[in-house]
Scaffold this active site. Structure first.
Site, PDB file in Angstrom:
ATOM      1  N   CYS A   1       6.508  21.714  29.274  1.00 16.82           N
ATOM      2  CA  CYS A   1       5.121  22.094  28.936  1.00 16.82           C
ATOM      3  C   CYS A   1       4.089  21.483  29.885  1.00 16.82           C
ATOM      4  O   CYS A   1       2.928  21.894  29.883  1.00 16.82           O
ATOM      5  CB  CYS A   1       4.813  21.702  27.504  1.00 16.82           C
ATOM      6  SG  CYS A   1       6.036  22.337  26.346  1.00 16.82           S
TER       7      CYS A   1
ATOM      8  N   HIS B   1      -2.580  21.495  26.592  1.00 18.43           N
ATOM      9  CA  HIS B   1      -1.399  22.266  26.196  1.00 18.43           C
ATOM     10  C   HIS B   1      -1.501  22.582  24.710  1.00 18.43           C
ATOM     11  O   HIS B   1      -1.806  21.709  23.887  1.00 18.43           O
ATOM     12  CB  HIS B   1      -0.136  21.471  26.512  1.00 18.43           C
ATOM     13  CG  HIS B   1       1.087  22.082  25.922  1.00 18.43           C
ATOM     14  ND1 HIS B   1       1.382  23.412  26.084  1.00 18.43           N
ATOM     15  CD2 HIS B   1       2.066  21.558  25.137  1.00 18.43           C
ATOM     16  CE1 HIS B   1       2.504  23.676  25.435  1.00 18.43           C
ATOM     17  NE2 HIS B   1       2.934  22.573  24.856  1.00 18.43           N
TER      18      HIS B   1
ATOM     19  N   ASN C   1       2.839  28.023  20.778  1.00 15.29           N
ATOM     20  CA  ASN C   1       3.112  27.138  21.918  1.00 15.29           C
ATOM     21  C   ASN C   1       3.920  27.914  22.959  1.00 15.29           C
ATOM     22  O   ASN C   1       5.058  28.291  22.698  1.00 15.29           O
ATOM     23  CB  ASN C   1       3.893  25.920  21.397  1.00 15.29           C
ATOM     24  CG  ASN C   1       4.305  24.956  22.496  1.00 15.29           C
ATOM     25  OD1 ASN C   1       4.231  25.279  23.679  1.00 15.29           O
ATOM     26  ND2 ASN C   1       4.757  23.785  22.103  1.00 15.29           N
TER      27      ASN C   1
HETATM   28  N1  COA Z   1       8.485  25.830   6.867  1.00 18.82           N
HETATM   29  C1  COA Z   1       8.567  25.136   5.723  1.00 18.82           C
HETATM   30  N2  COA Z   1       9.034  23.887   5.675  1.00 18.82           N
HETATM   31  C2  COA Z   1       9.446  23.325   6.822  1.00 18.82           C
HETATM   32  C3  COA Z   1       9.388  23.993   8.058  1.00 18.82           C
HETATM   33  C4  COA Z   1       8.885  25.298   8.053  1.00 18.82           C
HETATM   34  N3  COA Z   1       8.781  26.037   9.170  1.00 18.82           N
HETATM   35  N4  COA Z   1       9.849  23.179   9.018  1.00 18.82           N
HETATM   36  C5  COA Z   1      10.183  22.024   8.420  1.00 18.82           C
HETATM   37  N5  COA Z   1       9.941  22.104   7.104  1.00 18.82           N
HETATM   38  C6  COA Z   1      10.151  21.100   6.067  1.00 18.82           C
HETATM   39  C7  COA Z   1      11.199  20.078   6.446  1.00 18.82           C
HETATM   40  O1  COA Z   1      12.500  20.547   6.140  1.00 18.82           O
HETATM   41  C8  COA Z   1      10.799  18.910   5.586  1.00 18.82           C
HETATM   42  O2  COA Z   1      11.285  19.130   4.295  1.00 18.82           O
HETATM   43  P1  COA Z   1      11.892  17.909   3.462  1.00 18.82           P
HETATM   44  O3  COA Z   1      10.763  16.925   3.302  1.00 18.82           O
HETATM   45  O4  COA Z   1      12.321  18.568   2.182  1.00 18.82           O
HETATM   46  O5  COA Z   1      13.009  17.367   4.288  1.00 18.82           O
HETATM   47  C9  COA Z   1       9.286  19.017   5.534  1.00 18.82           C
HETATM   48  O6  COA Z   1       8.965  20.358   5.898  1.00 18.82           O
HETATM   49  C10 COA Z   1       8.586  18.045   6.454  1.00 18.82           C
HETATM   50  O7  COA Z   1       9.202  18.139   7.730  1.00 18.82           O
HETATM   51  P2  COA Z   1       8.725  17.264   8.902  1.00 18.82           P
HETATM   52  O8  COA Z   1       9.564  17.570  10.106  1.00 18.82           O
HETATM   53  O9  COA Z   1       8.628  15.833   8.470  1.00 18.82           O
HETATM   54  O10 COA Z   1       7.235  17.829   9.104  1.00 18.82           O
HETATM   55  P3  COA Z   1       6.111  17.298  10.017  1.00 18.82           P
HETATM   56  O11 COA Z   1       4.932  16.996   9.199  1.00 18.82           O
HETATM   57  O12 COA Z   1       6.591  16.251  10.988  1.00 18.82           O
HETATM   58  O13 COA Z   1       5.782  18.608  10.871  1.00 18.82           O
HETATM   59  C11 COA Z   1       6.115  19.559  13.039  1.00 18.82           C
HETATM   60  C12 COA Z   1       6.772  19.167  11.701  1.00 18.82           C
HETATM   61  C13 COA Z   1       7.211  20.141  13.932  1.00 18.82           C
HETATM   62  C14 COA Z   1       5.052  20.602  12.778  1.00 18.82           C
HETATM   63  C15 COA Z   1       5.480  18.294  13.661  1.00 18.82           C
HETATM   64  O14 COA Z   1       6.398  17.242  13.683  1.00 18.82           O
HETATM   65  C16 COA Z   1       4.975  18.550  15.035  1.00 18.82           C
HETATM   66  O15 COA Z   1       4.062  19.290  15.230  1.00 18.82           O
HETATM   67  N6  COA Z   1       5.577  17.878  16.056  1.00 18.82           N
HETATM   68  C17 COA Z   1       5.240  18.135  17.435  1.00 18.82           C
HETATM   69  C18 COA Z   1       6.033  19.328  17.865  1.00 18.82           C
HETATM   70  C19 COA Z   1       5.554  19.914  19.150  1.00 18.82           C
HETATM   71  O16 COA Z   1       4.394  20.159  19.302  1.00 18.82           O
HETATM   72  N7  COA Z   1       6.499  20.135  20.040  1.00 18.82           N
HETATM   73  C20 COA Z   1       6.256  20.733  21.297  1.00 18.82           C
HETATM   74  C21 COA Z   1       5.649  19.737  22.214  1.00 18.82           C
HETATM   75  S1  COA Z   1       5.438  20.414  23.768  1.00 18.82           S
END
Ligand code: COA
Length: 326
Positions: free
Chosen positions: A111, A253, A283
């Protein structure tokens, strides 16, 4: 010699996929995706490729600049989802647009790739090596997304953006400063394997085939981005002798609205100066910044003399930023 961006272009696949459609494919909801990421829909390829999207973006940038493809000296394509290991996508775009005098190669910094490409273009131009450089970010992430993993597949979209950078001896437009870095020790928190080793002497465990799709530790990436991007922008501004107040727009980004809001808070800058398009396109990795740049340019929101910060971050882990006078 100064670098001036004289044309921008972008291209998106024709098919829109909203969060409601995603909820039919994986166990998710529109509310979850919007709340955690800010994404409402994305474009997904129904046949468009890194090369076809990149080609369209380049042709639009050339048309806007009024420059023929044969006048281009170099094509730098930032991509982490190329169709071929070789020939590289940049060479395929060179052929498609008829840039017969251009050298061409790909950059893979995930990215951060477009910012790394623009920083490289600036270095070539300052050194007098090349005069006209197409810097392209093009991705078809839907090809590497794991469509059974709701925590990753909802985040990404496909698309391409390009700029034409030109050497100028005079005028205000230029790059004031740049910075880029990497932390390979954390690389595996966001990864996608290439082919497996299957030669007559050595075969990897076939179960490893599962890792040939994008996998991510979302929390780790989130923390890295919030911390590193604010530091990186503060450093690039200090190098340029500017304060955040002296910058018009911060074009980051487009990974997640919460990351962008946290960076704005850390820098003490009003969120209104961080334009976003991720609600519509998700993204798009290396394509995020040039697509947004092109949209802002075509909407007339970039004015000559404006100071703009670009900042990318992602797989590698990599990060980079630059300050432009538009
Ligand atoms: N829909 C519904 N629930 C979902 C889900 C979706 N698409 N994806 C994950 N979950 C659930 C998980 O299973 C988890 O459930 P649980 O508590 O029963 O285990 C819960 O939601 C929380 O998951 P978690 O991974 O802790 O969520 P989060 O608050 O960390 O958000 C992201 C997840 C991916 C949105 C967040 O971590 C993020 O934005 N990270 C950066 C990712 C990014 O930008 N990457 C590219 C960089 S270039």
């Amino acid at each position: 010699m100064r670098m001036k961006i004289i044309g921008t272009g972008s291209a998106l696949p024709r098919t829109r996929v909203d969060n409601g459609q995603m909820a039919e494919w994986v166990d998710t909801t529109d509310a979850w995706i919007r709340e955690r990421t800010g994404i409402g829909e994305r474009r997904l390829s129904t046949g468009e490729t890194v090369v076809s999207l990149g080609t369209e973006a380049c042709l639009k940038a050339l048309e806007q600049a009024g420059i023929g493809a044969e006048e281009v000296d170099l094509i730098l394509l930032a991509t982490c989802t190329p169709e071929y290991l070789f020939p590289c996508g940049a060479c395929q775009i060179q052929a498609a647009i008829g840039a017969v005098h251009a050298a061409a190669y790909d950059i893979n910094a995930a990215c951060s790739g477009f910012v790394f490409g623009l920083n490289a273009a600036q270095a070539y131009i300052r050194a007098g090596v090349y005069r006209r450089i197409l810097v392209v970010g093009s991705e078809v992430l839907s090809k590497v997304a794991d469509w059974s993993d709701r925590s990753t597949c909802v985040l990404f979209g496909d698309g391409a953006g390009a700029v034409l950078a030109q050497a100028r001896e005079d005028g205000e437009s230029r790059m004031l400063s740049s910075i880029q870095g990497a932390d390979g020790t954390k690389g595996m928190v966001l990864n996608c394997r290439s082919r497996m080793m299957m030669n007559p002497l050595f075969q990897e465990n076939p179960e490893e085939a599962d890792t040939m799709y994008l996998t991510m530790d979302g929390r780790e990436v989130y923390c890295f981005a919030v911390r590193q991007v604010a530091v990186c922008i503060a450093q690039v501004l200090e190098k340029a002798g500017l304060t955040p107040e002296e910058v018009g727009l911060f074009i980051l980004h487009q990974a997640n609205v919460r990351i962008i809001e946290a960076v704005a808070r850390n820098l003490g800058v009003d969120i209104g100066r961080f334009p976003m398009n991720l609600e519509r396109v998700g993204n798009m990795s290396s394509a995020s910044i040039p697509v947004l740049l092109d949209e802002l340019n075509r909407e007339g929101r970039l004015h000559r003399g404006d100071r703009i910060v670009l900042s990318g971050f992602g797989g590698g882990l990599t990060y980079g930023a630059c300050v432009l006078v538009w």
